[in-house]
Write a protein that holds these residues in place. Structure first.
Motif, PDB file in Angstrom:
ATOM      1  N   ASP A  14      16.371  -8.507  20.202  1.00  0.00           N
ATOM      2  CA  ASP A  14      15.876  -8.293  18.954  1.00  0.00           C
ATOM      3  C   ASP A  14      16.901  -8.007  17.753  1.00  0.00           C
ATOM      4  N   GLY A  15      16.893  -8.987  16.839  1.00  0.00           N
ATOM      5  CA  GLY A  15      18.072  -8.867  15.889  1.00  0.00           C
ATOM      6  C   GLY A  15      17.848  -7.735  14.899  1.00  0.00           C
ATOM      7  N   ARG A  16      16.962  -7.081  14.894  1.00  0.00           N
ATOM      8  CA  ARG A  16      16.707  -5.724  14.144  1.00  0.00           C
ATOM      9  C   ARG A  16      17.546  -4.580  14.633  1.00  0.00           C
ATOM     10  N   LEU A  17      17.885  -4.630  15.788  1.00  0.00           N
ATOM     11  CA  LEU A  17      18.619  -3.391  16.723  1.00  0.00           C
ATOM     12  C   LEU A  17      20.270  -3.783  16.173  1.00  0.00           C
ATOM     13  N   ALA A  18      20.893  -2.567  16.019  1.00  0.00           N
ATOM     14  CA  ALA A  18      22.210  -2.566  15.588  1.00  0.00           C
ATOM     15  C   ALA A  18      22.949  -2.570  16.850  1.00  0.00           C
ATOM     16  N   LEU A  19      24.286  -3.129  16.837  1.00  0.00           N
ATOM     17  CA  LEU A  19      25.156  -2.912  18.042  1.00  0.00           C
ATOM     18  C   LEU A  19      25.794  -1.593  18.027  1.00  0.00           C
ATOM     19  N   ASP A  20      25.804  -1.024  17.103  1.00  0.00           N
ATOM     20  CA  ASP A  20      26.321   0.543  16.979  1.00  0.00           C
ATOM     21  C   ASP A  20      25.564   1.592  16.517  1.00  0.00           C
ATOM     22  N   ASN A  21      26.033   2.710  16.528  1.00  0.00           N
ATOM     23  CA  ASN A  21      25.328   3.732  15.865  1.00  0.00           C
ATOM     24  C   ASN A  21      25.964   4.272  14.779  1.00  0.00           C
ATOM     25  N   ASN A  22      26.950   3.855  13.936  1.00  0.00           N
ATOM     26  CA  ASN A  22      27.639   4.193  13.043  1.00  0.00           C
ATOM     27  C   ASN A  22      26.782   4.959  11.837  1.00  0.00           C
ATOM     28  N   PRO A  23      25.705   4.335  11.392  1.00  0.00           N
ATOM     29  CA  PRO A  23      24.897   5.224  10.358  1.00  0.00           C
ATOM     30  C   PRO A  23      24.395   6.423  10.861  1.00  0.00           C
TER      31      PRO A  23
END
Length: 69
Positions: A14-23
């Motif tokens: 799913d391209g909407r999911l980010a690879l990291d949680n920086n935000p």
């Protein structure tokens, strides 16, 4: 690793999911810094530092409610 493989590759499915949680970490940074700053506020006063400890304990609540600015 094999037991968690589906969770690890979910971001590629799913391209909407980010690879990291920086935000998310950036959003919580002000809470942690405020708690650290208020921990020792008033520690040299005659109130024995309970003012700073109370402010440090209430800081996450104030930030969560949006009163912090």
């Amino acid at each position: 690793m094999r037991a968690r493989w589906t969770a690890l590759v979910r971001c590629f499915d799913d391209g909407r999911l980010a690879l990291d949680n920086n935000p998310a970490e950036r959003a919580l940074r002000c809470v942690a810094i405020g708690r650290k700053n208020y921990l020792f506020a008033g520690s040299d006063a005659t109130l024995c530092g309970w003012v700073g400890a109370t402010a440090a304990a209430l800081q996450p609540l104030v930030d969560a409610l949006g009163f912090g600015g």
